[in-house]
Design an enzyme around this catalytic site. Structure first.
Site, mmCIF file in Angstrom:
data_model
loop_
_atom_site.group_PDB
_atom_site.id
_atom_site.type_symbol
_atom_site.label_atom_id
_atom_site.label_comp_id
_atom_site.label_asym_id
_atom_site.label_seq_id
_atom_site.Cartn_x
_atom_site.Cartn_y
_atom_site.Cartn_z
ATOM 1 C CB CYS A 1 22.837 42.437 33.239
ATOM 2 S SG CYS A 1 23.948 41.167 33.850
ATOM 3 C CB CYS B 1 23.273 41.786 36.904
ATOM 4 S SG CYS B 1 24.716 41.853 35.889
ATOM 5 C CG ASP B 2 19.739 43.431 37.340
ATOM 6 O OD1 ASP B 2 20.538 43.429 38.292
ATOM 7 O OD2 ASP B 2 19.731 44.294 36.464
#
Lengths: 150, 306
Positions: free
Chosen positions: B135, B138-139
């Site tokens: 992701c 997200c990261d």
């Protein structure tokens, strides 16, 4: 006392534009003026390092999910919300990753190599007994709880 | 044994829509899911094409709304519950959970959806969240100014690469084919970015942590030569697979790709009384709106025939 408001409540003031840009939108100085927004979950929201320290000092079993409202984090909050009723002896909490005082989690030696949100920390008797990075399957969370809080 | 009028396996948009319709028709409905409610929608950052929402709505919020709506009409839920056995015949249909509970119903809807495909290579599971990610939104933050691999050349890989290119120092795309499979307009944005380089006709074979770096063993699919290169992280976007493990143990007919074959008019499978809806069924468009449509059709047919 620090007031908490949900992220949704702040949308009229600050555009939330993807969690990768979250740090740019909410730098520390902005946070301080924003009365510390909290995550949009049904978990108890930790809003300061002192509150976390008090939580783990006064409770034997504590779980803290430290993340954002992103795709990998949301399922983990949901799992913890469902497990909360099954484990009244465990205190389930969240902590906004970008909160300046979440440094107490971000700086833990156990998360030094972590590069995926959320960071989920399991405390027993005031000590970190397990820490995981990124999304987890419900079965994995249940197994960890059975292992570290047995 | 507890009896219901309808049991739905899967709490994504298809399953929740069917639950809303069936519960409103006063059927006693149980929804079972191994995870929390919402399916893939809950992990979608923003949904901008679901009719009725002028502003994009966070996926988790849309999922929560569907879940609450079904609860409001009386749908019962067994979430984060693993199924031990699923028995589906024309005359008898029941499901048991690993908790020992058993539920029976004359009608079932299978709405188990799809999941991101893993490479299942050595080191992948161990390094997930510690150098391997699925992701970008997200990261991506963890890789600001770093050098990374992106594995995959389809739409999701290129869309996520565009986001990552705003953050990282460089991207090396590893792709098994000679050209990208993504839509041209997206692919060209990535290929024209000087930070992006490409290893076509290559596939990863192994991941290993080396200090703070991730070493990836890569095979050239044409020469079969192996090379090991290090980067700060790896993002994997290699498509989706049907969640059909449970269904494989039944007589429900699957197509050659593992999706459930159905009657498009009714959503019924080859087993009378067993329906399929959403991403798990044989279809060409995997959208929230098409999942909602499938759930509606299945529920209305069950309501009509019960």
């Amino acid at each position: 006392m620090v007031k908490s408001r949900s992220l949704n409540a702040r949308r009229d003031l600050v555009k939330v534009d993807g969690c990768a840009n979250f740090l740019h939108i909410y730098p520390s100085e902005v946070f301080n003026k924003m009365n510390y927004p909290t995550l949009d979950t049904n978990l108890h929201h930790i809003t300061s390092s002192s509150e976390l320290e008090e939580m783990i000092a006064n409770n034997e079993k504590v779980v803290v999910v430290c993340g954002r409202m992103g795709p990998m984090c949301v399922p983990v909050y949901g799992i913890m919300e469902l497990l909360e009723s099954e484990h009244p002896d465990i205190k389930f909490n969240d902590f906004l990753f970008d909160h300046p005082e979440a440094a107490i989690i971000r700086n833990l030696p156990e998360v030094r190599r972590f590069r995926g949100l959320p960071f989920t920390i399991y405390y027993r008797n005031g000590k970190v007994v397990k820490a995981t990075s990124s999304i987890q399957e419900p079965g994995d969370v249940k197994a960890i709880i059975n292992e570290v809080f047995a | 044994m507890t009896n219901y009028d309808l049991i739905i396996i899967g709490a994504g948009p298809a399953g929740l829509t069917a639950a809303i319709y069936a519960s409103r028709a006063k059927l006693r409905v149980l929804v079972i899911d191994k995870s929390t409610a919402g399916g893939q929608v809950k992990t979608t950052h923003q949904v901008a094409n679901f009719p009725g929402f002028v502003e994009p709505i966070p996926g988790y919020k849309l999922a929560q709304n569907m879940y609450k709506q079904a609860q409001l009409y009386g749908t019962e839920f067994k979430l984060i519950s693993n199924i031990k056995e699923l028995y589906l015949t024309p005359k008898e249909k029941w499901v048991t959970l690993t908790s020992g509970e058993k539920f029976e119903a004359p009608f079932f809807i299978l709405a188990t959806g799809r999941s991101p495909r893993l490479l299942n290579l050595p080191g992948e599971k161990e390094l997930a969240g510690n150098g391997i990610s699925y992701c970008a939104t997200c990261d991506g933050d963890f890789y600001k100014g770093k050098d990374i691999f992106v594995i995959g050349g389809g739409n999701s890989a290129m869309e996520e690469s565009l986001l990552l290119l705003q953050l990282v120092n460089s991207i090396t795309v590893i792709h098994q084919f000679d050209e990208l499979q993504a839509e041209k307009i997206t692919a060209e944005k990535v290929t024209s970015n000087p930070k992006a380089t490409f290893m076509y006709s290559h596939e990863p074979r192994k991941f290993e942590a080396v200090g703070d770096k991730i070493a990836v063993e890569i095979e050239n699919l044409k020469t079969h030569e192996h090379v090991t290169l290090e980067r700060d992280g790896v993002f994997i976007f290699v498509g989706m697979i049907p969640n059909n493990e449970l269904i494989k143990g039944t007589d429900v007919k699957l197509n050659k790709y593992g999706y459930i074959s159905i009657n498009e008019q009714t959503m019924e499978t080859n087993i009378p009384g067993v329906y399929a809806a959403g991403d798990i069924r044989d279809k060409f468009q995997w959208q929230i709106t098409t999942a909602v449509s499938d759930g509606t059709i299945a529920a209305l047919n069950i309501i009509k025939h019960r």
